[in-house]
Design an enzyme around this catalytic site. Sequence first.
Site, PDB file in Angstrom:
ATOM      1  N   GLY A  53     108.235  64.196  70.543  1.00 12.31           N
ATOM      2  CA  GLY A  53     107.464  65.404  70.828  1.00 12.31           C
ATOM      3  C   GLY A  53     108.377  66.597  70.667  1.00 12.31           C
ATOM      4  N   GLU A  54     108.380  67.456  71.647  1.00  9.49           N
ATOM      5  CA  GLU A  54     109.245  68.636  71.606  1.00  9.49           C
ATOM      6  C   GLU A  54     110.096  68.617  72.869  1.00  9.49           C
ATOM      7  OE1 GLU A  54     109.563  70.568  68.932  1.00  9.49           O
ATOM      8  OE2 GLU A  54     111.211  71.379  70.115  1.00  9.49           O
ATOM      9  N   SER A  55     111.393  68.332  72.696  1.00 11.12           N
ATOM     10  CA  SER A  55     112.222  68.085  73.877  1.00 11.12           C
ATOM     11  C   SER A  55     112.336  69.291  74.805  1.00 11.12           C
ATOM     12  CB  SER A  55     113.607  67.594  73.455  1.00 11.12           C
ATOM     13  OG  SER A  55     114.205  68.497  72.570  1.00 11.12           O
ATOM     14  N   CYS A  78     113.344  59.626  69.819  1.00 11.92           N
ATOM     15  CA  CYS A  78     113.429  60.964  69.222  1.00 11.92           C
ATOM     16  C   CYS A  78     113.566  62.050  70.291  1.00 11.92           C
ATOM     17  CB  CYS A  78     112.242  61.178  68.284  1.00 11.92           C
ATOM     18  SG  CYS A  78     112.603  62.428  67.060  1.00 11.92           S
ATOM     19  N   ILE A 121     111.583  61.706  62.205  1.00 17.01           N
ATOM     20  CA  ILE A 121     110.787  62.936  62.098  1.00 17.01           C
ATOM     21  C   ILE A 121     111.483  64.057  62.865  1.00 17.01           C
ATOM     22  CG2 ILE A 121     108.536  64.000  62.542  1.00 17.01           C
ATOM     23  CD1 ILE A 121     107.369  61.116  62.603  1.00 17.01           C
ATOM     24  N   ARG A 122     111.997  65.009  62.134  1.00 20.80           N
ATOM     25  CA  ARG A 122     112.798  66.089  62.749  1.00 20.80           C
ATOM     26  C   ARG A 122     113.746  65.478  63.788  1.00 20.80           C
ATOM     27  NH1 ARG A 122     110.250  70.643  65.148  1.00 20.80           N
ATOM     28  NH2 ARG A 122     111.990  71.821  64.343  1.00 20.80           N
ATOM     29  N   HIS A 158     111.415  56.452  65.218  1.00 17.49           N
ATOM     30  CA  HIS A 158     110.146  56.207  65.919  1.00 17.49           C
ATOM     31  C   HIS A 158     109.663  54.770  65.724  1.00 17.49           C
ATOM     32  CE1 HIS A 158     108.881  60.342  67.055  1.00 17.49           C
ATOM     33  NE2 HIS A 158     109.715  60.672  66.076  1.00 17.49           N
ATOM     34  N   GLU A 160     107.590  53.184  67.319  1.00 15.08           N
ATOM     35  CA  GLU A 160     106.155  53.042  67.657  1.00 15.08           C
ATOM     36  C   GLU A 160     105.267  53.359  66.448  1.00 15.08           C
ATOM     37  OE1 GLU A 160     107.982  55.579  68.264  1.00 15.08           O
ATOM     38  OE2 GLU A 160     106.806  57.428  68.238  1.00 15.08           O
TER      39      GLU A 160
HETATM   40  N1  GLN Z   1     112.702  67.972  66.860  1.00 16.58           N
HETATM   41  C1  GLN Z   1     112.165  67.524  68.122  1.00 16.58           C
HETATM   42  C2  GLN Z   1     112.993  68.055  69.275  1.00 16.58           C
HETATM   43  O1  GLN Z   1     114.050  68.545  69.078  1.00 16.58           O
HETATM   44  C3  GLN Z   1     112.108  66.019  68.187  1.00 16.58           C
HETATM   45  C4  GLN Z   1     111.158  65.506  67.124  1.00 16.58           C
HETATM   46  C5  GLN Z   1     110.451  64.256  67.483  1.00 16.58           C
HETATM   47  O2  GLN Z   1     110.410  63.821  68.629  1.00 16.58           O
HETATM   48  N2  GLN Z   1     109.803  63.670  66.513  1.00 16.58           N
HETATM   49  O3  GLN Z   1     112.570  67.955  70.398  1.00 16.58           O
END
Ligand code: GLN
Length: 179
Positions: A53-55, A78, A121-122, A158, A160
């Site tokens: 998600g977005e940390s 992630c 992913i990112r 990921h 999952e």
């Molecule tokens: N770029 C996101 C972050 O820094 C992490 C990306 C992800 O969880 N797929 O939180």
Amino acid sequence: MQKEVGKLKIGVLALQGAFFEHVEILEKLGVQTSEVRTVEDLAGLDGLIIPGGESTTMNLLIGEIKKVMKKLPIFGTCAGAIILAQNFMDIEVERNAYGSQLDSFEDDFQFNGHNIHGIFIRAPKILKVGDGVEVLAKNSKDEIVLVREDRYLASTFHPELTEDTKIHEYFLDMIIQNS
Ligand code: GLN
């Protein structure tokens, strides 16, 4: 006495991010699952997954849950790995380390004698690990992508998002071995 997989109850932090795929994998493995949004939701759990998600957002939202959840076995993927690095584990990570052009990629590598197809992913990069941290997998570029420290497990990819349940099975085994 060791617990059986079917008796385990694993929570998935559902404040933000991609939690549902984790719930599906856990159900496939026959464990009981629940979505965690409050401190009360942590009661009776054997372990917790912190999804991608977005940390930064997730860190703001976990607030008081943080103190209680740290006692559980935790698997972070992630953004979840970033949360573990910032709060509980002796690892140093760089967020969004692959930049904007290469911010998503897939790669094959080995874990415990199995081929893993990793989706990044990112993704963050694990730059440094402390003495008590075990490196469980590196990707084809020799970058650390899966680490364990006591009851904490972190992946920069990921698991999952593929059909492969190996990494989740490893997490459940970790819990069973310690029960
Ligand atoms: N770029 C996101 C972050 O820094 C992490 C990306 C992800 O969880 N797929 O939180």
